[in-house]
Motif scaffolding. Structure first.
Motif, PDB file in Angstrom:
ATOM      1  N   UNK B  80       0.863  -1.178   0.000  1.00 61.59           N
ATOM      2  CA  UNK B  80       0.000   0.000   0.000  1.00 61.59           C
ATOM      3  C   UNK B  80       0.894   1.220   0.000  1.00 61.59           C
ATOM      4  N   UNK B  81       0.282   2.385   0.022  1.00 60.92           N
ATOM      5  CA  UNK B  81       1.111   3.596  -0.031  1.00 60.92           C
ATOM      6  C   UNK B  81       1.541   4.014   1.362  1.00 60.92           C
ATOM      7  N   UNK B  82       1.332   3.152   2.353  1.00 59.37           N
ATOM      8  CA  UNK B  82       1.773   3.459   3.702  1.00 59.37           C
ATOM      9  C   UNK B  82       0.682   4.149   4.500  1.00 59.37           C
ATOM     10  N   UNK B  83      -0.387   4.539   3.827  1.00 58.90           N
ATOM     11  CA  UNK B  83      -1.476   5.203   4.531  1.00 58.90           C
ATOM     12  C   UNK B  83      -2.732   4.356   4.403  1.00 58.90           C
ATOM     13  N   UNK B  84      -3.173   3.821   5.528  1.00 60.28           N
ATOM     14  CA  UNK B  84      -4.329   2.936   5.508  1.00 60.28           C
ATOM     15  C   UNK B  84      -5.606   3.758   5.611  1.00 60.28           C
ATOM     16  N   UNK B 131       9.968  10.025  -3.970  1.00 62.91           N
ATOM     17  CA  UNK B 131       9.950  10.132  -2.513  1.00 62.91           C
ATOM     18  C   UNK B 131       9.405  11.484  -2.046  1.00 62.91           C
ATOM     19  N   UNK B 132       9.727  12.558  -2.785  1.00 63.14           N
ATOM     20  CA  UNK B 132       9.161  13.869  -2.414  1.00 63.14           C
ATOM     21  C   UNK B 132       7.639  13.804  -2.456  1.00 63.14           C
ATOM     22  N   UNK B 133       7.108  13.216  -3.523  1.00 62.36           N
ATOM     23  CA  UNK B 133       5.647  13.108  -3.644  1.00 62.36           C
ATOM     24  C   UNK B 133       5.074  12.166  -2.605  1.00 62.36           C
ATOM     25  N   UNK B 134       5.803  11.079  -2.337  1.00 62.76           N
ATOM     26  CA  UNK B 134       5.310  10.106  -1.372  1.00 62.76           C
ATOM     27  C   UNK B 134       5.175  10.754   0.007  1.00 62.76           C
ATOM     28  N   UNK B 135       6.217  11.507   0.410  1.00 63.50           N
ATOM     29  CA  UNK B 135       6.152  12.181   1.710  1.00 63.50           C
ATOM     30  C   UNK B 135       5.014  13.200   1.743  1.00 63.50           C
ATOM     31  N   UNK B 136       4.862  13.961   0.656  1.00 59.56           N
ATOM     32  CA  UNK B 136       3.807  14.978   0.635  1.00 59.56           C
ATOM     33  C   UNK B 136       2.429  14.317   0.760  1.00 59.56           C
ATOM     34  N   UNK B 142      -2.090  11.949   6.845  1.00 55.36           N
ATOM     35  CA  UNK B 142      -2.091  11.958   8.314  1.00 55.36           C
ATOM     36  C   UNK B 142      -2.595  13.294   8.856  1.00 55.36           C
ATOM     37  N   UNK B 143      -2.302  14.377   8.132  1.00 51.50           N
ATOM     38  CA  UNK B 143      -2.833  15.680   8.558  1.00 51.50           C
ATOM     39  C   UNK B 143      -4.358  15.621   8.609  1.00 51.50           C
ATOM     40  N   UNK B 144      -4.968  15.007   7.593  1.00 48.46           N
ATOM     41  CA  UNK B 144      -6.433  14.878   7.583  1.00 48.46           C
ATOM     42  C   UNK B 144      -6.904  14.038   8.769  1.00 48.46           C
ATOM     43  N   UNK B 145      -6.178  12.949   9.055  1.00 48.34           N
ATOM     44  CA  UNK B 145      -6.550  12.095  10.193  1.00 48.34           C
ATOM     45  C   UNK B 145      -6.462  12.873  11.514  1.00 48.34           C
ATOM     46  N   UNK B 146      -5.340  13.599  11.695  1.00 48.23           N
ATOM     47  CA  UNK B 146      -5.152  14.312  12.966  1.00 48.23           C
ATOM     48  C   UNK B 146      -6.128  15.483  13.094  1.00 48.23           C
ATOM     49  N   UNK B 158      -2.448  21.471  22.203  1.00 46.94           N
ATOM     50  CA  UNK B 158      -1.119  21.979  21.845  1.00 46.94           C
ATOM     51  C   UNK B 158      -0.446  21.200  20.730  1.00 46.94           C
ATOM     52  N   UNK B 159      -0.993  20.019  20.366  1.00 47.66           N
ATOM     53  CA  UNK B 159      -0.387  19.232  19.278  1.00 47.66           C
ATOM     54  C   UNK B 159      -0.772  19.859  17.948  1.00 47.66           C
ATOM     55  N   UNK B 160       0.229  20.156  17.128  1.00 52.51           N
ATOM     56  CA  UNK B 160      -0.007  20.739  15.808  1.00 52.51           C
ATOM     57  C   UNK B 160      -0.209  19.592  14.811  1.00 52.51           C
ATOM     58  N   UNK B 161      -1.397  19.510  14.178  1.00 55.88           N
ATOM     59  CA  UNK B 161      -1.676  18.340  13.332  1.00 55.88           C
ATOM     60  C   UNK B 161      -0.665  18.164  12.188  1.00 55.88           C
ATOM     61  N   UNK B 162      -0.215  19.254  11.569  1.00 49.30           N
ATOM     62  CA  UNK B 162       0.718  19.132  10.434  1.00 49.30           C
ATOM     63  C   UNK B 162       2.084  18.625  10.903  1.00 49.30           C
ATOM     64  N   UNK B 163       2.577  19.176  12.009  1.00 43.16           N
ATOM     65  CA  UNK B 163       3.887  18.710  12.480  1.00 43.16           C
ATOM     66  C   UNK B 163       3.793  17.297  13.038  1.00 43.16           C
ATOM     67  N   UNK B 164       2.646  16.958  13.634  1.00 47.09           N
ATOM     68  CA  UNK B 164       2.469  15.587  14.128  1.00 47.09           C
ATOM     69  C   UNK B 164       2.481  14.605  12.963  1.00 47.09           C
ATOM     70  N   UNK B 165       1.908  15.015  11.815  1.00 48.69           N
ATOM     71  CA  UNK B 165       1.898  14.142  10.631  1.00 48.69           C
ATOM     72  C   UNK B 165       3.327  13.880  10.155  1.00 48.69           C
ATOM     73  N   UNK B 166       4.124  14.958  10.029  1.00 48.27           N
ATOM     74  CA  UNK B 166       5.520  14.800   9.601  1.00 48.27           C
ATOM     75  C   UNK B 166       6.305  13.984  10.629  1.00 48.27           C
TER      76      UNK B 166
END
Lengths: 210, 210
Positions: B80-84, B131-136, B142-146, B158-166
């Protein structure tokens, strides 16, 4: 007037000259391995960069493997071993963040580290032992730091010091790779700060102490 | 009696045979790149492994770069693309941990990923865009999930969803490398579970709801 007939400026003698040459080779190899990896970079590329023949280069470093280990040791001499000893004026988190910000100024060094570290898991890679030991040493250092913080009551309840040590290193390595691919989009220091502030509690406010 | 004079068994016709051959080449390349990296592995190594000439191999894949991209796409088709995608019967954390445990059974796939990902930061590496696209894509997922969890009041204050995703991706990548070097000493799933339990709050107990 020409400078050609002047005596050599190598006043420190042949040993110093040889040391300078070794240093130039190591720096050239650092650049080649960072740009092409250890597996992809060749001794010829390194020799070309310092303007010597491959045969002359092998006089200084008998093998590509020997050159890699010299590069890794030189890297450690620039950046330290990645583990900053405790400074009474700086908290654990501050020392990590200072190092992370320093790393943003040396992308070539980070690139080399990331490529060689990942390559080291391939068959018979000469960096494998170096990286295995490096991770073990780093984990032991952070484990000691987190254990101390736990004793001071400053590690969040339920945080396992050994897994937190491995996780901090993992997060740091992983975020460096994302940063190298997207320097504008990724804030390495902020991600590390977020993690540290999740597991380390603020210094107790003296006014609340009994 | 000899089988030599028998008609070809390729009953599905030349196309199917060609597809089988392509698949065999991709699997061989996967093994070669995982063991030696893309930079260190050669087309000749891949050709040797499937028992064909390099010229024949180039008939199927016109370049090493084309072969790498086929390997990366094949890898995604396995893992899979790593994102379930969200499953109503499984929490976000559970789906991450299930995938982490699955990965422990395919060290070769993880090895390939780790090596190619780090190599992709080197100059002109053909995997860089992948890999650049894969990370993006992963970060956006994960940003959507968080963000969804934050809306449900289940992300720690206090958890920032974008930084938590990265950070989740970084931690996962980094701990895989440590695990590959020390499979006995590192518990990947436990480190991920620790991180997720720091940022995601338990489902609210229904009995405490108004």
């Amino acid at each position: 007037m020409t400078t050609k007939a002047e005596p050599s400026r190598a006043k420190r003698g042949p040993y110093a000259k040889s040391a300078d040459r070794r240093q130039a080779i190591v720096q050239a190899a650092h650049a080649v391995f960072a740009a092409q990896g250890y597996l992809g970079g060749s001794l010829q590329d390194v020799a070309d960069r310092v303007g010597m023949s491959q045969t002359s280069l092998l006089h200084y470093f008998p093998s590509k493997r020997a050159l890699l280990l010299a590069v890794l040791n030189w890297r450690d001499s620039i950046t330290g071993d990645g583990h900053t000893p405790p400074d009474p004026d700086e908290s654990f988190s501050e020392s990590i963040l200072r190092q992370a910000r320093f790393n943003e100024n040396v992308p070539g060094v980070i690139e080399l580290y990331a490529v060689l570290c990942a390559e080291s898991i391939t068959d018979d890679h000469p960096g494998r032992e170096y990286f295995s030991e490096r991770f073990a040493t780093l984990r032991a250092g952070y484990l000691a730091d987190f254990t101390r913080l736990a004793e001071e009551g400053r590690l969040r309840d339920g945080v396992d010091p050994a897994r937190a040590a491995a996780s901090l290193i993992a997060l740091w390595d992983g975020i460096q790779t994302q940063w190298l691919l997207d320097p504008e989009g990724i804030d390495m220091a902020a991600c590390l700060r977020d993690y540290l502030s999740l597991i380390i509690l603020e210094e107790p406010d003296e006014s609340t102490l009994a």
